[in-house]
Design an enzyme around this catalytic site. Structure first.
Site, mmCIF file in Angstrom:
data_model
loop_
_atom_site.group_PDB
_atom_site.id
_atom_site.type_symbol
_atom_site.label_atom_id
_atom_site.label_comp_id
_atom_site.label_asym_id
_atom_site.label_seq_id
_atom_site.Cartn_x
_atom_site.Cartn_y
_atom_site.Cartn_z
ATOM 1 N N SER A 45 0.814 -1.261 0.144
ATOM 2 C CA SER A 45 0.022 0.138 0.164
ATOM 3 C C SER A 45 0.914 1.345 -0.019
ATOM 4 O O SER A 45 0.479 2.284 -0.316
ATOM 5 C CB SER A 45 -0.835 -0.028 1.420
ATOM 6 O OG SER A 45 -0.485 0.313 2.358
ATOM 7 N N LYS A 95 0.807 4.733 6.750
ATOM 8 C CA LYS A 95 0.109 5.635 5.799
ATOM 9 C C LYS A 95 0.991 6.933 5.930
ATOM 10 O O LYS A 95 1.789 7.504 6.685
ATOM 11 C CB LYS A 95 -1.306 5.722 5.679
ATOM 12 C CG LYS A 95 -2.112 4.525 5.828
ATOM 13 C CD LYS A 95 -2.180 3.915 4.586
ATOM 14 C CE LYS A 95 -2.923 2.477 4.500
ATOM 15 N NZ LYS A 95 -2.225 1.322 4.114
#
Length: 184
Positions: A45, A95
């Site tokens: 990701s 993230k």
């Protein structure tokens, strides 16, 4: 046969070594608990910035001194919405911070806009193929996205990240050696 003085010195050396080992163990536990921790990347990701198998050093101290900043790569415990979604099998996620409290964020036409200005994002794998927002980020929350925008389970799917879930900032890759260095 050892003399009493030699036996005493030997015992003192063993005690000193045991004490030093104990002190080093306590120091390592304090460092890991409050200052830094290792982190293994287990999903794509955050590609291309981070790859599966990368090992990072996470700074757990700086966010005790200041809030996360736009562009920081944060390590966090999944908020309830992410945990309920079942899309994350790990107890820790990672993230990039895109927007802070008081900012407005929107994703449209392949661009991320913060306060109406497109972000310059040389680190993304591909432009986002989705729309989101606009929304203002409330106090105590962050808007976070993976660098691999179109495969990342992030704020565009599960919502805003509460700042109290942030555990630290990823800042150094130490493995593999060929990619070792500061994380952009």
């Amino acid at each position: 046969m050892a003399h009493a003085g030699e036996t005493g010195n030997l015992q003192k050396r063993h005690l000193w070594k045991a004490g030093l080992a104990g002190a080093l163990l306590v120091w390592a536990l304090v460092l890991r608990g409050f200052v830094v921790q290792p982190q293994l990347i287990v999903s794509d990701s955050m590609a291309p910035t981070l790859a599966v198998g990368d090992r990072l050093v996470v700074d757990k101290l700086s966010y005790r001194l200041h809030l996360p900043r736009v562009g920081d790569i944060v390590v966090f415990e999944p908020p309830p919405a992410l945990a309920r979604s079942g899309s994350l099998q790990e107890s820790i996620a990672i993230k990039r911070v895109i927007a802070l409290p008081g900012q407005e964020v929107q994703v449209r036409d392949g661009q991320v806009l913060v306060d109406g200005t497109p972000l310059r994002e040389p680190y993304v794998a591909a432009p986002p193929a989705y729309a989101w927002g606009p929304a203002s980020i409330p106090e105590g929350m962050l808007f976070v996205l993976g660098d691999n925008r179109n495969v990342s389970s992030d704020s565009h799917i599960w919502g805003l990240l509460p700042t109290q879930h942030v555990k630290g900032r990823a800042w150094l890759r130490f493995w593999p050696l060929a990619r070792a260095g500061l994380i952009p």
